[in-house]
Design an enzyme around this catalytic site. Sequence first.
Site, short mmCIF file in Angstrom:
data_model
loop_
_atom_site.label_atom_id
_atom_site.label_comp_id
_atom_site.label_asym_id
_atom_site.label_seq_id
_atom_site.Cartn_x
_atom_site.Cartn_y
_atom_site.Cartn_z
N ASP A 285 0.93 -1.25 0.02
CA ASP A 285 -0.19 -0.01 0.04
C ASP A 285 0.93 1.32 0.02
O ASP A 285 0.48 2.29 -0.58
CB ASP A 285 -0.90 0.08 1.34
CG ASP A 285 -1.95 0.92 1.07
OD1 ASP A 285 -2.73 1.20 0.31
OD2 ASP A 285 -2.15 1.81 2.16
N LYS B 230 1.43 4.29 -3.05
CA LYS B 230 1.49 5.73 -2.57
C LYS B 230 2.52 6.64 -3.16
O LYS B 230 2.79 7.60 -3.65
CB LYS B 230 1.46 6.12 -1.04
CG LYS B 230 0.00 5.69 -0.52
CD LYS B 230 0.01 5.92 0.92
CE LYS B 230 -1.11 5.29 1.68
NZ LYS B 230 -1.42 5.35 3.18
#
Length: 819
Positions: A679, A683
């Site tokens: 994750d 980003k």
Amino acid sequence: MPSASIHVHKFGGTSLADAARIRALGTLLDDGAGSRLVVVSAMHGTTNALVELAATARNGGNWHPAWEALRQRHLQAADALGSDGPHPGGAIAGDFDVLHADAAMLATRPVDADRIEARIHGYGEVWSSRLVQAALGGDAAGWKRIDAREVLVVAAGETGVVVDWAASRERHAGWRAAHGTCNAVVTGYIASDAQGHATTLGRNGSDHSAAIFANLCDAQALTIWTDVDGVLSADPRLVAEAACLPSLSHAEANELAYFGAKVLHPQTLAPLQSRGIALRIRNTLRPHVPGTLVTAHAEPGGAPVKGLSVVRDMAVLELSGNGMAGVPGVAERLFAALHGAGVSVTMISQGSSEHSICCIVRADQAERGRAAIAAAFPPPGNGAPAQSVRATPGICVLAAVGDGMVGTPGVAARLLGGLAQARVNVRAIAQGASERNISVAVADADATRALRAAHAAFWLSPQCVSVGIIGPGQVGRALLSQLDAALPGLRSRSGLDLRIRAIGDSRRMVLSEPGMAPDTALDTLRGEGSQAADLDAFAAHVRAEHMPHALVVDCSASDAVASRYAQWLAAGIHVVTPNKHAGSGEWARYAAIRDAQRVGRSRFRYEATVGAGLPVILTLRNLLDTGDELHGIDGMLSGTLAWLFNRYDGSRPFSALVREAMDLGYTEPDPRDDLSGLDVARKLVILAREAGRELSVADVDVENLVPTGLQHVERGEFLARLDELDAPMQARLEAATAAGHGLRHLARLDRDGSASVGVVALPAEHPCRHTRLTDNLVQFRTARYARNPLVVQGPGAGPQVTAAGVFGDILACVQASRA
Ligand code: ADP
Ligand code: ASP
Ligand code: MG
């Protein structure tokens, strides 16, 4: 008694809808000194019915039911009004016998059918004048009746009727000589031609009648009573937020009426202007409202644009060709041809290159105009380039009107900017030399959207934005409650009207008009009124033709929804999302999204994908836009991992902290989704792409904190064996501590383009060692911030702050449209 004390009142059809309305009309007439002239239209719907009746009779159809219905309606009104005064029923019944004879005659296809048809069109005013006269007390109360066919003389002209002032004045004087100065009810709409045949002033012509009578008797004032509060800033049927204009100059009212504001017939102003007669437009149903005062001169100051109107059913005629440049007399020849063909021109525009002239005409005259121009510009036959003429129907003209435009810069820019933001393509533009009017020709299909966008662009109404929300999970729910609290203030302070017109999840959706209240939108979705989800129908509803701005908020975590962004953006729908799939997914899809924004002039905003509500992407974009050069990014981009490493000092095993984080709701349901680093890598990819790097997740060196043996086991087994994380982590902590460092989970983008995500040992003075709880922190190292990086820090997770980031993006999308 001096004639200047006559006050003329005109009542439109809606003010005469039934006996009750007609009876109430007497209370609206001021009873000061002087006399009153009351000009009346036909009862509401009557003229339409008569037009149809005549057409039916002429075509040999059965007109009797229509005749009977009209007769019943008028005789019933006569009974209601005549019960306590003079009864107009007998006279009206007699009128109906005449109509009967006329219709029967028309059915025999007589040579003077046009004349009979025109006569039939005008009976409504004869009947209503009898009813109104009776309602006011009739002769006995000093109310006479003027049949305007006996006074007004008109002839057909190119753009409406032409009044024979001399003849009309003489007849009016004759009537006055016979009756003296008295109150009178006058039939609007009808007149006679030079031969004495009954005719009309054209549809909606009673306003014109009233103005002519005001002129003839040199009235002190004219009041037009209608069903709206006055002249509004736009047609209220198209722009619900249109506001009543307290005052207008004759010139402004003229332009608005000419360009389609139905509230005033376009010929109304001229007879008043020449005598300086003040006009007030008022609402019969709301007589306490002052209405609109139209006077000779505009009030100084005020907004540059007062009102907007549209004329529908127009066409563009375009003459183009190389041979025209610099050739004198082209325009003259073109307009002479149109004049000769009886085509009236609403608007003209010619580029300074003189390669083409274009003008806007009524669609029903376009073909005639095209043929006339083609005939006037035959092929030269000497090898010289030929001109071509093209007629394009399906056009409307939007006009922005205001005396205050004179000398005010930027009016056209604001109009065109508003239209561009609403994706309305402008075909031609013209500004009158008076600078009182800017007109643009746009596709007829865009009429409402264009009008609303222009209305909002001039702050005449709030900017209306059609919003669709997908996937109302935790973030969506928080967003709805923030919208609920903020919408009233946004409307009143910022002139923004965000309408939630669609809401949906993966299974169901609700499409609403005009929109849902944010606090009940979710209940509506869960309720019986919802339908099966269909993303195409959802987007089509959000991007409604009549809404200038459309925006989809994707609060889902769905890759399938992200695959629609490019299509939506290209269609002019802004997209705002905290969903990371598009920003970090396949490069080709990302590139397509970028291109689609250019095509659709739309915006894709995703601030909440990194650091939730923190201005991370905004900061990066500002640095780059102002010419700074990015050297690198270091960031703690996961609230969960930040919390874990902030707490992890060796006093408790790492696995115990993971368990605690789970209990606190800081982790995903399966903590491996956090520990894998994926994750965070997503980003980092989003940030790198923002900085122009063609990076994908596969290019990022991601350290998975889950040991290989635990990566693919069931969640339950993983949780049972969680303490297998402890020994390797313990070893790393000890090594770091020995060097005076501490552990942090960091995403890194370096100048050479390399990208990594994992646990690193950082010295005590590093900013990442000074964060709290689940804080995110992003350091930008740039040419300007070389020695001391720019830091953005704060809570980077949680529904409320994420929703705030989404909300900020929504405002950024639509407020850029207001600049
Ligand atoms: P009447 O029967 O009183 O003559 P009309 O129907 O002819 O009334 O004109 C009033 C209507 O004009 C309003 O009900 C409104 O729908 C329409 N209209 C269009 N543009 C405007 C505008 N700019 N301001 C006010 N009304 C407008
Ligand atoms: N009754 C006529 C019409 O409907 C005239 C008017 O209302 O002004 O067009
Ligand atoms: Mg009217």
